[in-house]
Write an enzyme that holds these catalytic residues in place. Sequence first.
Site, PDB file in Angstrom:
ATOM      1  N   ARG A   1     -18.785 -11.391 -18.244  1.00  0.00           N
ATOM      2  CA  ARG A   1     -19.531 -12.638 -18.495  1.00  0.00           C
ATOM      3  C   ARG A   1     -19.198 -13.203 -19.879  1.00  0.00           C
ATOM      4  O   ARG A   1     -18.452 -14.175 -20.017  1.00  0.00           O
ATOM      5  CB  ARG A   1     -21.033 -12.384 -18.325  1.00  0.00           C
ATOM      6  CG  ARG A   1     -21.893 -13.630 -18.268  1.00  0.00           C
ATOM      7  CD  ARG A   1     -22.224 -14.263 -19.582  1.00  0.00           C
ATOM      8  NE  ARG A   1     -22.891 -13.384 -20.526  1.00  0.00           N
ATOM      9  CZ  ARG A   1     -23.105 -13.704 -21.795  1.00  0.00           C
ATOM     10  NH1 ARG A   1     -22.724 -14.877 -22.271  1.00  0.00           N
ATOM     11  NH2 ARG A   1     -23.697 -12.842 -22.633  1.00  0.00           N
ATOM     12  N   ASP A   2     -19.686 -12.543 -20.913  1.00  0.00           N
ATOM     13  CA  ASP A   2     -19.482 -13.051 -22.275  1.00  0.00           C
ATOM     14  C   ASP A   2     -17.988 -13.103 -22.596  1.00  0.00           C
ATOM     15  O   ASP A   2     -17.506 -14.008 -23.284  1.00  0.00           O
ATOM     16  CB  ASP A   2     -20.189 -12.113 -23.266  1.00  0.00           C
ATOM     17  CG  ASP A   2     -20.535 -12.788 -24.579  1.00  0.00           C
ATOM     18  OD1 ASP A   2     -20.256 -13.988 -24.717  1.00  0.00           O
ATOM     19  OD2 ASP A   2     -21.096 -12.116 -25.472  1.00  0.00           O
TER      20      ASP A   2
ATOM     21  N   HIS B   1     -26.070  -6.799 -30.096  1.00  0.00           N
ATOM     22  CA  HIS B   1     -24.986  -7.557 -29.440  1.00  0.00           C
ATOM     23  C   HIS B   1     -24.173  -8.168 -30.579  1.00  0.00           C
ATOM     24  O   HIS B   1     -24.476  -9.256 -31.057  1.00  0.00           O
ATOM     25  CB  HIS B   1     -25.617  -8.619 -28.545  1.00  0.00           C
ATOM     26  CG  HIS B   1     -24.665  -9.545 -27.853  1.00  0.00           C
ATOM     27  ND1 HIS B   1     -24.371  -9.450 -26.500  1.00  0.00           N
ATOM     28  CD2 HIS B   1     -23.940 -10.594 -28.300  1.00  0.00           C
ATOM     29  CE1 HIS B   1     -23.522 -10.411 -26.159  1.00  0.00           C
ATOM     30  NE2 HIS B   1     -23.244 -11.119 -27.246  1.00  0.00           N
TER      31      HIS B   1
ATOM     32  N   HIS C   1     -20.802  -9.487 -32.333  1.00  0.00           N
ATOM     33  CA  HIS C   1     -19.412  -9.974 -32.243  1.00  0.00           C
ATOM     34  C   HIS C   1     -18.638  -9.429 -33.448  1.00  0.00           C
ATOM     35  O   HIS C   1     -19.219  -9.107 -34.493  1.00  0.00           O
ATOM     36  CB  HIS C   1     -19.393 -11.503 -32.177  1.00  0.00           C
ATOM     37  CG  HIS C   1     -19.823 -12.018 -30.832  1.00  0.00           C
ATOM     38  ND1 HIS C   1     -18.946 -12.573 -29.918  1.00  0.00           N
ATOM     39  CD2 HIS C   1     -21.034 -12.017 -30.218  1.00  0.00           C
ATOM     40  CE1 HIS C   1     -19.602 -12.911 -28.812  1.00  0.00           C
ATOM     41  NE2 HIS C   1     -20.883 -12.578 -28.974  1.00  0.00           N
TER      42      HIS C   1
ATOM     43  N   CYS D   1     -17.699 -17.411 -28.112  1.00  0.00           N
ATOM     44  CA  CYS D   1     -18.850 -18.143 -27.574  1.00  0.00           C
ATOM     45  C   CYS D   1     -18.503 -19.617 -27.577  1.00  0.00           C
ATOM     46  O   CYS D   1     -18.037 -20.135 -28.594  1.00  0.00           O
ATOM     47  CB  CYS D   1     -20.106 -17.880 -28.408  1.00  0.00           C
ATOM     48  SG  CYS D   1     -21.500 -18.890 -27.885  1.00  0.00           S
TER      49      CYS D   1
ATOM     50  N   ASN E   1     -17.020  -9.870 -28.414  1.00  0.00           N
ATOM     51  CA  ASN E   1     -17.931  -8.776 -28.744  1.00  0.00           C
ATOM     52  C   ASN E   1     -17.139  -7.584 -29.249  1.00  0.00           C
ATOM     53  O   ASN E   1     -15.950  -7.475 -28.994  1.00  0.00           O
ATOM     54  CB  ASN E   1     -18.630  -8.317 -27.463  1.00  0.00           C
ATOM     55  CG  ASN E   1     -19.967  -8.944 -27.329  1.00  0.00           C
ATOM     56  OD1 ASN E   1     -20.106  -9.884 -26.586  1.00  0.00           O
ATOM     57  ND2 ASN E   1     -20.935  -8.452 -28.052  1.00  0.00           N
TER      58      ASN E   1
HETATM   59  C1  LIG Z   1     -29.571 -24.984 -19.469  1.00  0.00           C
HETATM   60  C2  LIG Z   1     -28.683 -26.105 -18.983  1.00  0.00           C
HETATM   61  C3  LIG Z   1     -28.549 -26.061 -17.476  1.00  0.00           C
HETATM   62  C4  LIG Z   1     -29.316 -27.411 -19.394  1.00  0.00           C
HETATM   63  O1  LIG Z   1     -28.387 -28.491 -19.259  1.00  0.00           O
HETATM   64  P1  LIG Z   1     -28.839 -29.970 -18.933  1.00  0.00           P
HETATM   65  O2  LIG Z   1     -27.616 -30.818 -18.886  1.00  0.00           O
HETATM   66  O3  LIG Z   1     -29.933 -30.345 -19.879  1.00  0.00           O
HETATM   67  O4  LIG Z   1     -29.455 -29.745 -17.484  1.00  0.00           O
HETATM   68  P2  LIG Z   1     -29.905 -30.736 -16.368  1.00  0.00           P
HETATM   69  O5  LIG Z   1     -31.137 -30.142 -15.773  1.00  0.00           O
HETATM   70  O6  LIG Z   1     -29.967 -32.153 -16.883  1.00  0.00           O
HETATM   71  O7  LIG Z   1     -28.713 -30.630 -15.308  1.00  0.00           O
HETATM   72  C5  LIG Z   1     -27.434 -31.128 -15.532  1.00  0.00           C
HETATM   73  C6  LIG Z   1     -26.574 -30.848 -14.316  1.00  0.00           C
HETATM   74  O8  LIG Z   1     -26.355 -29.448 -14.191  1.00  0.00           O
HETATM   75  C7  LIG Z   1     -26.930 -28.953 -12.956  1.00  0.00           C
HETATM   76  N1  LIG Z   1     -27.556 -27.671 -13.250  1.00  0.00           N
HETATM   77  C8  LIG Z   1     -28.577 -27.459 -14.101  1.00  0.00           C
HETATM   78  N2  LIG Z   1     -28.845 -26.154 -14.136  1.00  0.00           N
HETATM   79  C9  LIG Z   1     -27.987 -25.544 -13.296  1.00  0.00           C
HETATM   80  C10 LIG Z   1     -27.810 -24.205 -12.934  1.00  0.00           C
HETATM   81  N3  LIG Z   1     -28.542 -23.205 -13.439  1.00  0.00           N
HETATM   82  N4  LIG Z   1     -26.838 -23.898 -12.037  1.00  0.00           N
HETATM   83  C11 LIG Z   1     -26.070 -24.880 -11.512  1.00  0.00           C
HETATM   84  N5  LIG Z   1     -26.202 -26.198 -11.844  1.00  0.00           N
HETATM   85  C12 LIG Z   1     -27.163 -26.511 -12.718  1.00  0.00           C
HETATM   86  C13 LIG Z   1     -27.913 -30.017 -12.554  1.00  0.00           C
HETATM   87  O9  LIG Z   1     -28.130 -29.981 -11.158  1.00  0.00           O
HETATM   88  C14 LIG Z   1     -27.238 -31.273 -12.999  1.00  0.00           C
HETATM   89  O10 LIG Z   1     -26.182 -31.581 -12.098  1.00  0.00           O
HETATM   90  P3  LIG Z   1     -25.925 -33.136 -11.672  1.00  0.00           P
HETATM   91  O11 LIG Z   1     -27.223 -33.606 -11.108  1.00  0.00           O
HETATM   92  O12 LIG Z   1     -25.553 -33.850 -12.925  1.00  0.00           O
HETATM   93  O13 LIG Z   1     -24.826 -33.000 -10.670  1.00  0.00           O
HETATM   94  C15 LIG Z   1     -27.284 -26.018 -19.649  1.00  0.00           C
HETATM   95  O14 LIG Z   1     -27.416 -26.233 -21.008  1.00  0.00           O
HETATM   96  C16 LIG Z   1     -26.612 -24.676 -19.435  1.00  0.00           C
HETATM   97  O15 LIG Z   1     -26.231 -24.305 -18.320  1.00  0.00           O
HETATM   98  N6  LIG Z   1     -26.443 -23.916 -20.521  1.00  0.00           N
HETATM   99  C17 LIG Z   1     -25.828 -22.593 -20.482  1.00  0.00           C
HETATM  100  C18 LIG Z   1     -24.778 -22.477 -21.533  1.00  0.00           C
HETATM  101  C19 LIG Z   1     -24.181 -21.094 -21.492  1.00  0.00           C
HETATM  102  O16 LIG Z   1     -23.992 -20.490 -20.456  1.00  0.00           O
HETATM  103  N7  LIG Z   1     -23.848 -20.555 -22.700  1.00  0.00           N
HETATM  104  C20 LIG Z   1     -23.238 -19.278 -22.816  1.00  0.00           C
HETATM  105  C21 LIG Z   1     -24.178 -18.143 -22.518  1.00  0.00           C
HETATM  106  S1  LIG Z   1     -25.241 -17.709 -23.866  1.00  0.00           S
HETATM  107  C22 LIG Z   1     -24.227 -16.760 -24.881  1.00  0.00           C
HETATM  108  O17 LIG Z   1     -23.057 -16.629 -24.640  1.00  0.00           O
HETATM  109  C23 LIG Z   1     -24.843 -16.033 -26.043  1.00  0.00           C
HETATM  110  C24 LIG Z   1     -25.068 -14.549 -25.755  1.00  0.00           C
HETATM  111  C25 LIG Z   1     -26.086 -14.375 -24.621  1.00  0.00           C
HETATM  112  O18 LIG Z   1     -23.868 -13.894 -25.327  1.00  0.00           O
HETATM  113  C26 LIG Z   1     -25.597 -13.828 -27.005  1.00  0.00           C
HETATM  114  C27 LIG Z   1     -24.846 -14.176 -28.286  1.00  0.00           C
HETATM  115  O19 LIG Z   1     -23.693 -13.720 -28.497  1.00  0.00           O
HETATM  116  O20 LIG Z   1     -25.410 -14.942 -29.057  1.00  0.00           O
END
Ligand SMILES: CC(C)(COP(=O)([O-])OP(=O)([O-])OC[C@H]1O[C@@H](n2cnc3c(N)ncnc32)[C@H](O)[C@@H]1OP(=O)([O-])[O-])[C@@H](O)C(=O)NCCC(=O)NCCSC(=O)C[C@@](C)(O)CC(=O)[O-]
Length: 372
Positions: free
Chosen positions: A48-49, A256, A258, A289, A298
């Site tokens: 994933r990450d 966690h 990096h 990220c 990581n």
């Molecule tokens: C939270 C949102 C969805 C808000 O994003 P948004 O744009 O505010 O959401 P929305 O509700 O307006 O939806 C936008 C579009 O996305 C769709 N949608 C909405 N949600 C989903 C879903 N779940 N699955 C599939 N589709 C989805 C939704 O249906 C819509 O589609 P459209 O109508 O335009 O065709 C967005 O910001 C997002 O997905 N963010 C995730 C980003 C991410 O994955 N980042 C990496 C992971 S975190 C990380 O790596 C850190 C970590 C954990 O490892 C720890 C560290 O190292 O710090």
Amino acid sequence: MFAHRLSPRLAKSVSHARSTLAVRASCSRTYATTTNADHVNIVEVGPRDGLQNEKSVIPPEVKIELINRLNRAGLKTIEAGSFVSPKWVPQMAGTADVISRMERLPGNYYPVLVPNLKGLELLLDLLAKHPPSAGGPPPPTNEIAVFTAATEAFCKANTNCSIVESLERIHAVTRKALDHGLRVRGYVSVVISCPYEGKVSPQKVKEVTRALLDIGCYEVSLGDTVGTGTPATVREMLETVMGGAGTVPANKLAGHYHDTFGTAVANIMTSLDMGLRTFDASVGGLGGCPYSPGATGNVATEDVLYALKGSKYTTDGDLDALVDVGDWISKKLQRTNASRAGKAILARREREHLEKERENDGGAAEVISAKL
Ligand SMILES: CC(C)(COP(=O)([O-])OP(=O)([O-])OC[C@H]1O[C@@H](n2cnc3c(N)ncnc32)[C@H](O)[C@@H]1OP(=O)([O-])[O-])[C@@H](O)C(=O)NCCC(=O)NCCSC(=O)C[C@@](C)(O)CC(=O)[O-]
């Protein structure tokens, strides 16, 4: 407590969640965590990450093969993908397919990231298509991971909402996930420094961590997303999170880290001294990220296992087998293997192989000259 700073509605629901979910939230790792106080749990986050930031599209077969190889290398918890918006992180779009087809070993955990109810509903639809059956394979997943951040700017960049809004979403997601028998793990990003806001207040990390535990997460993983942490800053952060009023016990925390500045293993050693026993790691040091430009992956899983060799600590996973997995995935993605231990062990194997060949050649030459 973070709750007193939340909107009255959320503060009330967080407190309700704390009382009604206390029993379920207290469910601890039944497999990955042993009763041995010196056992270190590895949460492998490579699939994933590690992969979410890759620019070229990775075929599902490669992701599935990676998870299968990690299973065979003896890891017990493997983060398998995300149910996030494909518009935000296109690389994770095929997670439903991947987790349906990967090998799933009984007793192992395969968490997937879920940012909102939409993601959870997609996951629950998938799980409904794979009802548990006696003697059949375990369901595609048994755990979700929810995520927020210790700074407003990172939270906005990663999830398009404020910290309080993210906790409201997480509360709704967690309640429903627990009702469906899924475990919920929490992440807090940018626990040391933030690419947008600079140094992060350890007190803020504590407040967000406490809120995630109160909502029902069984464990919170503290993300040094940028990888600037040092033993001194990690110690300062953990002392605050684990001390004073609203203290968070070490067994509810994971590290966690990096490895951008090469300090991740040292940070793990510091955290071990402070009582933490669960660490996230990524085979071959895969990753970065999307919302932290310049951050590397990581800490490499191989580097963690190597650093703990010969110590009092035991771990999941077989080091030699993981070196092979790190080598395999680095070649598949045409990227440099970022595991120092992995590269050193591969170089040593190569030397030993060449020496053996020379010995065999020498032996053959002696036989020929004896015959002559
Ligand atoms: C939270 C949102 C969805 C808000 O994003 P948004 O744009 O505010 O959401 P929305 O509700 O307006 O939806 C936008 C579009 O996305 C769709 N949608 C909405 N949600 C989903 C879903 N779940 N699955 C599939 N589709 C989805 C939704 O249906 C819509 O589609 P459209 O109508 O335009 O065709 C967005 O910001 C997002 O997905 N963010 C995730 C980003 C991410 O994955 N980042 C990496 C992971 S975190 C990380 O790596 C850190 C970590 C954990 O490892 C720890 C560290 O190292 O710090």
